[in-house]
Scaffold this motif. Structure first.
Motif, PDB file in Angstrom:
ATOM      1  N   LEU A 236       8.258  -8.763  -9.635  1.00 58.90           N
ATOM      2  CA  LEU A 236       8.006  -7.774 -10.678  1.00 58.90           C
ATOM      3  C   LEU A 236       6.531  -7.416 -10.809  1.00 58.90           C
ATOM      4  N   THR A 237       5.680  -8.052 -10.025  1.00 61.47           N
ATOM      5  CA  THR A 237       4.246  -7.768 -10.079  1.00 61.47           C
ATOM      6  C   THR A 237       3.903  -6.577  -9.169  1.00 61.47           C
ATOM      7  N   SER A 238       2.632  -6.277  -9.085  1.00 63.45           N
ATOM      8  CA  SER A 238       2.175  -5.118  -8.305  1.00 63.45           C
ATOM      9  C   SER A 238       2.413  -5.276  -6.813  1.00 63.45           C
ATOM     10  N   ILE A 239       2.604  -6.507  -6.327  1.00 63.02           N
ATOM     11  CA  ILE A 239       2.815  -6.698  -4.888  1.00 63.02           C
ATOM     12  C   ILE A 239       4.293  -6.827  -4.545  1.00 63.02           C
ATOM     13  N   GLY A 240       5.157  -6.791  -5.575  1.00 64.05           N
ATOM     14  CA  GLY A 240       6.595  -6.862  -5.330  1.00 64.05           C
ATOM     15  C   GLY A 240       7.186  -5.493  -5.082  1.00 64.05           C
ATOM     16  N   GLY A 241       8.511  -5.438  -5.061  1.00 66.01           N
ATOM     17  CA  GLY A 241       9.208  -4.190  -4.804  1.00 66.01           C
ATOM     18  C   GLY A 241      10.646  -4.466  -4.425  1.00 66.01           C
ATOM     19  N   PRO A 242      11.398  -3.415  -4.091  1.00 66.26           N
ATOM     20  CA  PRO A 242      12.825  -3.594  -3.815  1.00 66.26           C
ATOM     21  C   PRO A 242      13.117  -4.459  -2.592  1.00 66.26           C
ATOM     22  N   ILE A 243      12.263  -4.380  -1.576  1.00 67.27           N
ATOM     23  CA  ILE A 243      12.487  -5.202  -0.383  1.00 67.27           C
ATOM     24  C   ILE A 243      12.358  -6.680  -0.746  1.00 67.27           C
ATOM     25  N   TYR A 244      11.249  -6.994  -1.410  1.00 68.92           N
ATOM     26  CA  TYR A 244      11.031  -8.382  -1.801  1.00 68.92           C
ATOM     27  C   TYR A 244      12.134  -8.861  -2.738  1.00 68.92           C
ATOM     28  N   MET A 245      12.474  -8.038  -3.731  1.00 70.04           N
ATOM     29  CA  MET A 245      13.439  -8.482  -4.727  1.00 70.04           C
ATOM     30  C   MET A 245      14.812  -8.718  -4.105  1.00 70.04           C
ATOM     31  N   ALA A 295       8.536 -10.664   3.154  1.00 69.48           N
ATOM     32  CA  ALA A 295       8.922  -9.508   2.346  1.00 69.48           C
ATOM     33  C   ALA A 295       7.724  -8.926   1.611  1.00 69.48           C
ATOM     34  N   LEU A 296       6.825  -9.783   1.113  1.00 67.55           N
ATOM     35  CA  LEU A 296       5.599  -9.294   0.481  1.00 67.55           C
ATOM     36  C   LEU A 296       4.760  -8.503   1.474  1.00 67.55           C
ATOM     37  N   LEU A 297       4.721  -8.989   2.694  1.00 69.07           N
ATOM     38  CA  LEU A 297       3.965  -8.297   3.742  1.00 69.07           C
ATOM     39  C   LEU A 297       4.593  -6.948   4.060  1.00 69.07           C
ATOM     40  N   ALA A 298       5.918  -6.891   4.099  1.00 68.15           N
ATOM     41  CA  ALA A 298       6.612  -5.634   4.353  1.00 68.15           C
ATOM     42  C   ALA A 298       6.349  -4.625   3.238  1.00 68.15           C
ATOM     43  N   GLU A 299       6.348  -5.085   2.001  1.00 67.51           N
ATOM     44  CA  GLU A 299       6.040  -4.204   0.872  1.00 67.51           C
ATOM     45  C   GLU A 299       4.647  -3.600   1.029  1.00 67.51           C
ATOM     46  N   ALA A 300       3.679  -4.431   1.385  1.00 67.98           N
ATOM     47  CA  ALA A 300       2.306  -3.951   1.535  1.00 67.98           C
ATOM     48  C   ALA A 300       2.177  -2.971   2.697  1.00 67.98           C
ATOM     49  N   ALA A 301       2.900  -3.238   3.794  1.00 66.80           N
ATOM     50  CA  ALA A 301       2.819  -2.374   4.965  1.00 66.80           C
ATOM     51  C   ALA A 301       3.447  -1.006   4.710  1.00 66.80           C
ATOM     52  N   LEU A 302       4.511  -0.966   3.916  1.00 69.12           N
ATOM     53  CA  LEU A 302       5.228   0.289   3.678  1.00 69.12           C
ATOM     54  C   LEU A 302       4.696   1.068   2.484  1.00 69.12           C
ATOM     55  N   ARG A 303       3.913   0.419   1.630  1.00 73.15           N
ATOM     56  CA  ARG A 303       3.440   1.077   0.408  1.00 73.15           C
ATOM     57  C   ARG A 303       2.633   2.350   0.686  1.00 73.15           C
ATOM     58  N   PRO A 304       1.757   2.372   1.684  1.00 74.05           N
ATOM     59  CA  PRO A 304       1.000   3.612   1.939  1.00 74.05           C
ATOM     60  C   PRO A 304       1.889   4.797   2.326  1.00 74.05           C
ATOM     61  N   TYR A 305       3.090   4.506   2.795  1.00 77.36           N
ATOM     62  CA  TYR A 305       4.008   5.575   3.199  1.00 77.36           C
ATOM     63  C   TYR A 305       5.013   5.926   2.100  1.00 77.36           C
ATOM     64  N   GLY A 306       4.831   5.346   0.947  1.00 82.31           N
ATOM     65  CA  GLY A 306       5.694   5.671  -0.190  1.00 82.31           C
ATOM     66  C   GLY A 306       6.996   4.921  -0.216  1.00 82.31           C
ATOM     67  N   PHE A 307       7.131   3.856   0.593  1.00 80.61           N
ATOM     68  CA  PHE A 307       8.391   3.100   0.625  1.00 80.61           C
ATOM     69  C   PHE A 307       8.310   1.754  -0.081  1.00 80.61           C
ATOM     70  N   GLY A 308       7.153   1.104  -0.038  1.00 82.95           N
ATOM     71  CA  GLY A 308       7.015  -0.216  -0.631  1.00 82.95           C
ATOM     72  C   GLY A 308       6.627  -0.133  -2.098  1.00 82.95           C
ATOM     73  N   GLY A 309       6.855  -1.199  -2.830  1.00 78.97           N
ATOM     74  CA  GLY A 309       6.458  -1.259  -4.226  1.00 78.97           C
ATOM     75  C   GLY A 309       7.434  -0.562  -5.156  1.00 78.97           C
ATOM     76  N   TRP A 310       7.136  -0.699  -6.449  1.00 78.07           N
ATOM     77  CA  TRP A 310       8.017  -0.102  -7.450  1.00 78.07           C
ATOM     78  C   TRP A 310       7.596   1.321  -7.763  1.00 78.07           C
TER      79      TRP A 310
END
Length: 310
Positions: A236-245, A295-310
């Motif tokens: 639920l933090t800034s480094i989380g997201g649907p992939i991680y959850m 999963a945290l790493l995947a969130e960070a990698a995809l975030r710049p493309y609008g896929f990672g994170g909440w």
């Protein structure tokens, strides 16, 4: 610590013997979690600074391993699992292991301070001190909760990686620390329940030796219950997201179900199926940490493309 010494001229020490002192298998987990902590942190990090930071964390972890082997040489000499380590087997002199551990500790801490920031260097210094002194010299031989409190040493790397990138400690890095800290006891005790250890003969008060297997099974369930909200909270933090959850929910349900199954078992059940459940839970625990941090790493990698994170 006992007087474990080389027989002069009996063996010519090689680089592989010194490398074994650094506990490379443990170092690999340290490097991975520290790297994730570095890469998921906000803000860019120069690749060279990042490389030096991870190198220092790895060297510091190796230094801790060498100091631990130096101090625990007497224990290692009495246990089948560790009797082949460099010091009890006579391949490295205790003084050499101590010198190597101290030299690598100083090198890694000073270089990390100069290359990154003093907070990261302080956290690394405290981690080495905690593992070599608080855990190895005190807790390991003093309390059956040694693996619980001592697990903090293995939980610091992602926090150090985060500090390398940001110069701060945050709720995100604290929860990454807590995830490893709470995972360590059920991971280790699941193994202890089916591996016949000689900790008792070596004088190490592990929970299975001091309180028995029923109490250990109960502790596996308790610490797994405490682990679940930490893992989900990190999502639920800034480094989380649907992939991680998604990964966290699946893995924690799986792990919790296994811990519950362990809690319900008796020694007779374990003997009947040759510890099938305990072995299964231990295998799940091996994937648990890797998948959460992956999963945290995947969130960070995809975030710049609008896929990672909440």
């Amino acid at each position: 610590m006992s007087d474990v010494s080389l027989q002069e001229g009996a063996y010519e020490t090689g680089m592989g013997d010194y490398f074994a002192l650094l506990k490379p298998r443990v170092m690999s987990l340290v490097v991975f979690t520290a790297l994730v902590g570095l890469l998921v942190a906000p803000g860019p990090v120069h690749p060279f600074i990042g490389f030096v930071g991870i190198l220092c964390i790895a060297v510091g972890a190796g230094a801790s391993g060498a100091l631990n082997m130096w101090w625990d040489a007497d224990i290692d000499a009495r246990m089948k699992r560790t009797v082949g380590r460099p010091i009890p087997s006579g391949r490295v002199a205790p003084g050499e292991a101590l010198g190597l551990g101290l030299a690598l500790s100083g090198f890694s801490i000073v270089l990390l301070a100069l290359a990154t920031n003093f907070l990261a260097a302080f956290l690394l210094a405290f981690t080495i001190f905690f593992y070599a002194v608080v855990y190895s010299m005190w807790l390991k031989r003093a309390t059956p909760q040694n693996i619980v409190i001592g697990g903090a040493a293995g939980a610091f790397p992602p926090m150090i990686g985060w500090a390398v990138a940001t110069g701060t400690v945050s709720i995100e890095s604290a929860l990454m620390f807590a995830l490893i800290f709470m995972w360590t006891p059920p991971h280790f005790w699941a193994l202890a329940l089916f591996v016949k250890s000689d900790y008792g003969r070596a004088g190490v008060p592990m929970l299975t030796e001091t309180h028995g297997r029923d109490i250990t099974r109960r502790h596996v369930l308790i610490y797994t219950l405490l682990l679940v909200p930490v893992a989900l909270g990190l999502g639920l933090t800034s480094i989380g997201g649907p992939i991680y959850m998604t990964i966290a929910v699946v893995m924690n349900v799986w792990f919790l179900k296994g811990a519950y199954d362990i809690w319900r078992r008796t020694d007779a059940d374990c003997e009947a199926d040759k510890h099938k459940v305990e072995i299964g839970v231990f295998k799940v625990s091996l994937y648990y940490l890797f998948l959460h941090f992956g999963a945290l790493l995947a969130e960070a990698a995809l975030r710049p493309y609008g896929f990672g994170g909440w």
